[in-house]
Design a protein around this motif. Structure first.
Motif, PDB file in Angstrom:
ATOM      1  N   GLY A 273      10.409 -23.406 -64.130  1.00 53.25           N
ATOM      2  CA  GLY A 273      11.160 -22.172 -64.003  1.00 53.25           C
ATOM      3  C   GLY A 273      10.533 -21.017 -64.760  1.00 53.25           C
ATOM      4  N   ARG A 274       9.438 -21.297 -65.442  1.00 53.26           N
ATOM      5  CA  ARG A 274       8.734 -20.251 -66.185  1.00 53.26           C
ATOM      6  C   ARG A 274       7.255 -20.178 -65.824  1.00 53.26           C
ATOM      7  NH1 ARG A 274      11.105 -16.738 -69.776  1.00 53.26           N
ATOM      8  NH2 ARG A 274      10.194 -17.474 -71.715  1.00 53.26           N
ATOM      9  N   PHE A 275       6.768 -21.247 -65.153  1.00 55.50           N
ATOM     10  CA  PHE A 275       5.335 -21.366 -64.893  1.00 55.50           C
ATOM     11  C   PHE A 275       5.174 -22.097 -63.563  1.00 55.50           C
ATOM     12  CE2 PHE A 275       1.208 -23.618 -65.593  1.00 55.50           C
ATOM     13  CZ  PHE A 275       0.404 -22.491 -65.760  1.00 55.50           C
ATOM     14  N   ALA A 276       4.826 -21.357 -62.512  1.00 54.49           N
ATOM     15  CA  ALA A 276       4.733 -21.931 -61.174  1.00 54.49           C
ATOM     16  C   ALA A 276       3.327 -22.438 -60.888  1.00 54.49           C
ATOM     17  CB  ALA A 276       5.138 -20.901 -60.128  1.00 54.49           C
ATOM     18  N   THR A 277       3.250 -23.595 -60.239  1.00 54.17           N
ATOM     19  CA  THR A 277       1.973 -24.183 -59.886  1.00 54.17           C
ATOM     20  C   THR A 277       1.919 -24.446 -58.380  1.00 54.17           C
ATOM     21  OG1 THR A 277       2.833 -26.408 -60.332  1.00 54.17           O
ATOM     22  CG2 THR A 277       1.692 -25.280 -62.136  1.00 54.17           C
ATOM     23  N   PRO A 278       0.724 -24.524 -57.799  1.00 54.99           N
ATOM     24  CA  PRO A 278       0.604 -24.786 -56.369  1.00 54.99           C
ATOM     25  C   PRO A 278       1.317 -26.076 -55.971  1.00 54.99           C
ATOM     26  CG  PRO A 278      -1.516 -24.117 -57.264  1.00 54.99           C
ATOM     27  CD  PRO A 278      -0.609 -24.324 -58.436  1.00 54.99           C
ATOM     28  N   GLY A 279       1.998 -26.036 -54.838  1.00 56.07           N
ATOM     29  CA  GLY A 279       2.707 -27.204 -54.344  1.00 56.07           C
ATOM     30  C   GLY A 279       4.117 -27.338 -54.849  1.00 56.07           C
ATOM     31  N   MET A 280       4.540 -26.438 -55.747  1.00 53.18           N
ATOM     32  CA  MET A 280       5.887 -26.502 -56.307  1.00 53.18           C
ATOM     33  C   MET A 280       6.605 -25.161 -56.190  1.00 53.18           C
ATOM     34  SD  MET A 280       5.236 -28.881 -59.670  1.00 53.18           S
ATOM     35  CE  MET A 280       6.935 -28.702 -60.175  1.00 53.18           C
ATOM     36  N   GLY A 281       6.187 -24.343 -55.221  1.00 49.92           N
ATOM     37  CA  GLY A 281       6.736 -22.997 -55.118  1.00 49.92           C
ATOM     38  C   GLY A 281       8.226 -22.955 -54.862  1.00 49.92           C
ATOM     39  N   VAL A 282       8.716 -23.826 -53.985  1.00 52.61           N
ATOM     40  CA  VAL A 282      10.140 -23.810 -53.646  1.00 52.61           C
ATOM     41  C   VAL A 282      10.980 -24.275 -54.826  1.00 52.61           C
ATOM     42  CG1 VAL A 282      11.886 -24.924 -52.190  1.00 52.61           C
ATOM     43  CG2 VAL A 282       9.811 -23.986 -51.169  1.00 52.61           C
ATOM     44  N   TYR A 283      10.561 -25.375 -55.454  1.00 52.46           N
ATOM     45  CA  TYR A 283      11.282 -25.860 -56.634  1.00 52.46           C
ATOM     46  C   TYR A 283      11.231 -24.827 -57.754  1.00 52.46           C
ATOM     47  CZ  TYR A 283      12.398 -28.727 -60.727  1.00 52.46           C
ATOM     48  OH  TYR A 283      12.951 -29.215 -61.888  1.00 52.46           O
TER      49      TYR A 283
ATOM     50  N   GLY B  84       9.462 -31.341 -75.185  1.00 55.08           N
ATOM     51  CA  GLY B  84       8.218 -32.084 -75.032  1.00 55.08           C
ATOM     52  C   GLY B  84       6.993 -31.220 -75.237  1.00 55.08           C
ATOM     53  N   ALA B  85       5.897 -31.884 -75.633  1.00 59.21           N
ATOM     54  CA  ALA B  85       4.639 -31.178 -75.902  1.00 59.21           C
ATOM     55  C   ALA B  85       4.096 -30.510 -74.646  1.00 59.21           C
ATOM     56  CB  ALA B  85       3.609 -32.158 -76.477  1.00 59.21           C
ATOM     57  N   PHE B  86       4.253 -31.183 -73.490  1.00 55.93           N
ATOM     58  CA  PHE B  86       3.770 -30.600 -72.243  1.00 55.93           C
ATOM     59  C   PHE B  86       4.529 -29.314 -71.927  1.00 55.93           C
ATOM     60  CE2 PHE B  86       3.730 -30.026 -67.650  1.00 55.93           C
ATOM     61  CZ  PHE B  86       2.389 -30.184 -67.338  1.00 55.93           C
ATOM     62  N   ALA B  87       5.829 -29.324 -72.196  1.00 54.80           N
ATOM     63  CA  ALA B  87       6.629 -28.124 -71.958  1.00 54.80           C
ATOM     64  C   ALA B  87       6.165 -26.985 -72.854  1.00 54.80           C
ATOM     65  CB  ALA B  87       8.112 -28.428 -72.194  1.00 54.80           C
ATOM     66  N   ASP B  88       5.926 -27.286 -74.119  1.00 54.94           N
ATOM     67  CA  ASP B  88       5.462 -26.248 -75.051  1.00 54.94           C
ATOM     68  C   ASP B  88       4.131 -25.657 -74.585  1.00 54.94           C
ATOM     69  OD1 ASP B  88       7.604 -26.418 -76.829  1.00 54.94           O
ATOM     70  OD2 ASP B  88       6.684 -28.054 -77.957  1.00 54.94           O
ATOM     71  N   LEU B  89       3.206 -26.536 -74.171  1.00 57.30           N
ATOM     72  CA  LEU B  89       1.891 -26.069 -73.734  1.00 57.30           C
ATOM     73  C   LEU B  89       2.004 -25.242 -72.451  1.00 57.30           C
ATOM     74  CD1 LEU B  89      -1.191 -26.087 -74.031  1.00 57.30           C
ATOM     75  CD2 LEU B  89      -1.217 -28.233 -72.738  1.00 57.30           C
ATOM     76  N   SER B  90       2.819 -25.703 -71.514  1.00 63.65           N
ATOM     77  CA  SER B  90       2.975 -24.995 -70.240  1.00 63.65           C
ATOM     78  C   SER B  90       3.573 -23.613 -70.439  1.00 63.65           C
ATOM     79  CB  SER B  90       3.841 -25.813 -69.287  1.00 63.65           C
ATOM     80  OG  SER B  90       3.231 -27.044 -68.964  1.00 63.65           O
ATOM     81  N   LEU B  91       4.542 -23.524 -71.327  1.00 64.52           N
ATOM     82  CA  LEU B  91       5.180 -22.235 -71.564  1.00 64.52           C
ATOM     83  C   LEU B  91       4.234 -21.268 -72.262  1.00 64.52           C
ATOM     84  CD1 LEU B  91       8.780 -23.395 -72.509  1.00 64.52           C
ATOM     85  CD2 LEU B  91       7.977 -22.434 -70.360  1.00 64.52           C
ATOM     86  N   LYS B  92       3.320 -21.803 -73.063  1.00 60.98           N
ATOM     87  CA  LYS B  92       2.304 -20.930 -73.663  1.00 60.98           C
ATOM     88  C   LYS B  92       1.306 -20.467 -72.603  1.00 60.98           C
ATOM     89  CE  LYS B  92       2.407 -22.694 -78.420  1.00 60.98           C
ATOM     90  NZ  LYS B  92       3.623 -23.515 -78.292  1.00 60.98           N
ATOM     91  N   ALA B  93       0.991 -21.343 -71.632  1.00 62.03           N
ATOM     92  CA  ALA B  93       0.008 -21.016 -70.604  1.00 62.03           C
ATOM     93  C   ALA B  93       0.456 -19.853 -69.733  1.00 62.03           C
ATOM     94  CB  ALA B  93      -0.264 -22.242 -69.735  1.00 62.03           C
ATOM     95  N   ARG B  94       1.771 -19.624 -69.647  1.00 65.71           N
ATOM     96  CA  ARG B  94       2.243 -18.537 -68.791  1.00 65.71           C
ATOM     97  C   ARG B  94       1.864 -17.165 -69.355  1.00 65.71           C
ATOM     98  NH1 ARG B  94       7.225 -16.127 -70.143  1.00 65.71           N
ATOM     99  NH2 ARG B  94       8.087 -16.904 -72.085  1.00 65.71           N
TER     100      ARG B  94
END
Length: 273
Positions: free
Chosen positions: A135-145, A245-255
């Motif tokens: 909901g903060r970082f969109a990736t290919p293949g997950m646009g609708v979700y 989770g660590a993945f969530a923290d990293l993903s939110l920074k990547a945005r």
């Protein structure tokens, strides 16, 4: 008197773990699912259970009215019910986009509208919307979700400021991959798509292994998310967002990376595939 919480999507995964966590913390828990048989064990543990499909306004009103009649209060709503419609944007037909929004966005909105008058009357309450890093970082293949979760995030941001003066808080919990059957349901939704043939590299990514839950090495346990949901429900002056989770923290920074940089990374990843 014990505080009360209404939890949607309690049949498995995060919802079930959240119901158990709130029960352990001595809340009066109303655990709901589309099929009450799926949550019979929660009733054995002391939860009140009910059938609730978040797309059914009649069922929503019945559960909220029952809580008000039996308890006289609704202290917390946990909007957890949801699923993932994966697939390239072009390959997802509009009716499936609508269904995704009906569950992941309109469902929480229906519940919010149903509980707010009761919370406002008492001058207190907490709404916890379970979102996602998607909901903060969109990736290919997950646009609708991602679209459904981006929308839930925007809805919650506005709501948080609208209800503050009434003593009510609105909070987002943002897990990354979680060890649940979420990925299995997403695979089922993916399987019904008519593939255009233009995105086979994306489909190969899904076919090669779980990337958003299940056996993913970066997935967290549902109880980890449940603990954060409880924290978001009880902590005074809560944060607006709680990544899990660590993945969530990293993903939110990547945005925060420039869009062009992120697009370059995705393009490189596609070439590597």
């Amino acid at each position: 008197m014990a505080k009360t919480v209404l939890i949607t999507g309690a049949s498995s995964g995060i919802g079930r773990a959240t119901a158990r966590t709130f029960l352990h913390d001595d809340w009066t828990v109303y655990a709901t699912a589309r099929d009450p048989a799926d949550i019979a064990d929660l009733a054995d543990r002391g939860a009140e259970t009910a059938a609730l499909d978040v797309t059914d306004g009649t069922q929503i009103r019945a559960v909220v009215d029952r809580m008000d009649e039996e308890q006289g209060r609704i202290d917390c709503l946990v909007n957890n019910a949801g699923y993932g419609q994966f697939g390239p944007v072009e390959d997802v037909p509009t009716d499936l986009l609508h269904r995704q929004m009906d569950v992941n966005l309109y469902g929480p909105h229906r519940l919010i509208r149903a509980v707010l008058p009761h919370m406002r009357e008492r001058g207190e309450g907490r709404i916890v919307n379970v979102s996602s890093v998607a909901g903060r970082f969109a990736t290919p293949g997950m646009g609708v979700y991602s679209a459904s979760k981006f929308a839930l995030e925007g809805l919650t941001d506005a709501l948080r400021n609208e209800v503050e003066s009434h003593g009510i808080e609105a909070v987002l919990v943002e897990p990354g991959p979680v060890e649940t059957d979420f990925a299995d349901r997403a695979d089922d939704e993916l399987a019904v798509l008519e593939r255009s043939g233009a995105y086979e590299k994306l489909y190969k990514l899904y076919d090669d292994g779980a990337t958003f839950g299940g056996s993913s090495p970066v997935a967290v346990h549902p109880m980890d998310v449940a603990d954060v949901v409880l924290e978001a429900a009880v902590v005074p002056d809560p944060e607006a967002r709680y990544p899990v989770g660590a993945f969530a923290d990293l993903s939110l920074k990547a945005r925060y990376l420039p869009d062009r940089v992120r697009d370059t990374v995705f393009a490189l990843f596609e070439r590597l595939l």
